[in-house]
Design an enzyme around this catalytic site. Structure first.
Site, mmCIF file in Angstrom:
data_model
loop_
_atom_site.group_PDB
_atom_site.id
_atom_site.type_symbol
_atom_site.label_atom_id
_atom_site.label_comp_id
_atom_site.label_asym_id
_atom_site.label_seq_id
_atom_site.Cartn_x
_atom_site.Cartn_y
_atom_site.Cartn_z
ATOM 1 N N GLY A 4 59.511 -38.893 20.372
ATOM 2 C CA GLY A 4 60.273 -38.223 19.322
ATOM 3 C C GLY A 4 59.549 -38.299 17.994
ATOM 4 N N ASN A 5 60.190 -37.820 16.944
ATOM 5 C CA ASN A 5 59.620 -37.942 15.604
ATOM 6 C C ASN A 5 60.716 -38.297 14.598
ATOM 7 O OD1 ASN A 5 60.648 -35.387 14.279
ATOM 8 N ND2 ASN A 5 59.566 -34.508 16.031
ATOM 9 N N ARG A 6 60.332 -38.490 13.346
ATOM 10 C CA ARG A 6 61.249 -39.048 12.349
ATOM 11 C C ARG A 6 62.142 -38.028 11.662
ATOM 12 N NH1 ARG A 6 59.702 -44.341 11.532
ATOM 13 N NH2 ARG A 6 57.513 -44.793 11.971
ATOM 14 N N SER A 7 62.120 -36.788 12.097
ATOM 15 C CA SER A 7 62.942 -35.779 11.421
ATOM 16 C C SER A 7 64.432 -36.052 11.635
ATOM 17 C CB SER A 7 62.599 -34.394 11.967
ATOM 18 O OG SER A 7 63.520 -33.460 11.485
#
Ligand code: CTP
Ligand code: CA
Length: 226
Positions: free
Chosen positions: A33-36
């Site tokens: 995943g990513n931090r958005s």
């Protein structure tokens, strides 16, 4: 200078917004995943609805509540986002891609939880389709396509390159290495760059304010409201 926008400036318009990050499964319990957070896209969807638009928000996982008056379609991964966006873009007047789409997904999703048998584990990744670039190829003349770019270096160079490569009308570029910009916080320090190369440097502002401003720019530039 301030432009006046009537609060029904987007009436009879359909606005398609994507938000949050996609998550790409590794096995039944893990993902990349990513931090958005989704804050930027949700703020845009909310504002567009307040301006009278019919709004469809395609979102990756986010804890944010559905903005009032918005149709929310939740997806998990990039391939699902692509499928929903391709279903919804045709009759959209404005498409704003604020989502942080994962660039790669695991080549295979393990059916069972991976056991920690190896000292070193190699994950093979496969490139995801670039949804925005596809839209840039498919879009009709009267459709306005807006992208986002998050960079940690050479912001303007990379953002301009994305405008050309993805056939965008406008890109909202963020230097996410600056304090007060980037992921999971309430403010952004953005530059708006247009197809013709014109750059507008914006002050640090809340994501809600930036959402208003982006829609204001679109309305004034493309719908000749003044
Ligand atoms: N985007 C997309 N589909 C992808 C990757 C990105 O639609 N598979 C969109 C994002 O929603 C954003 C824009 O493209 O509006 C720019 O995303 P960004 O990650 O900054 O650019 P990339 O083209 O992925 O290039 P890189 O990550 O290498 O900088
Ligand atoms: Ca990317």
């Amino acid at each position: 200078k301030q432009h006046f926008i009537s609060n029904q400036a987007l009436i009879n318009k359909k606005v398609l917004v994507t938000a949050a990050g996609t998550i790409e499964a590794i096995d039944p319990v893990r993902y990349i995943g990513n931090r958005s957070s989704g804050k930027m896209g949700y703020a845009i969807a909310k504002q567009a609805a307040l301006l009278g638009a019919s709004v469809v928000l395609v979102s990756g996982p986010s804890y944010l509540p559905k903005p009032e008056g918005v149709t929310l379609i939740k997806i998990e991964n990039a391939l699902e986002m692509r499928e929903m966006v391709l279903k919804e873009y045709k009759d959209a007047d404005i498409i704003i891609k604020a989502a942080a789409v994962a660039d790669y997904r695991p080549r295979t999703v393990e059916e069972n939880k991976i056991k920690k048998n190896e000292e070193r584990l190699i994950l093979q990744l496969e490139k995801n389709p670039d949804i925005l670039q596809e839209l840039g190829q498919l879009k009709e003349k009267n459709q306005i396509l807006v992208g986002f770019a998050a960079e940690t270096q050479d912001l303007i160079k990379y953002a301009k390159d994305k405008i050309q490569r993805k056939n965008l009308d406008m890109i909202v570029a963020n230097d996410v290495s600056l304090p007060g910009a980037g992921f999971n916080i309430d403010t952004n320090i953005a530059k708006i760059i247009y197809k013709d190369g014109k750059i507008e440097n914006l002050d640090k502002m809340s994501k809600d304010e930036l959402a208003c401003l982006i829609l204001d720019k679109i309305i004034n530039k493309y719908y000749n409201v003044s």
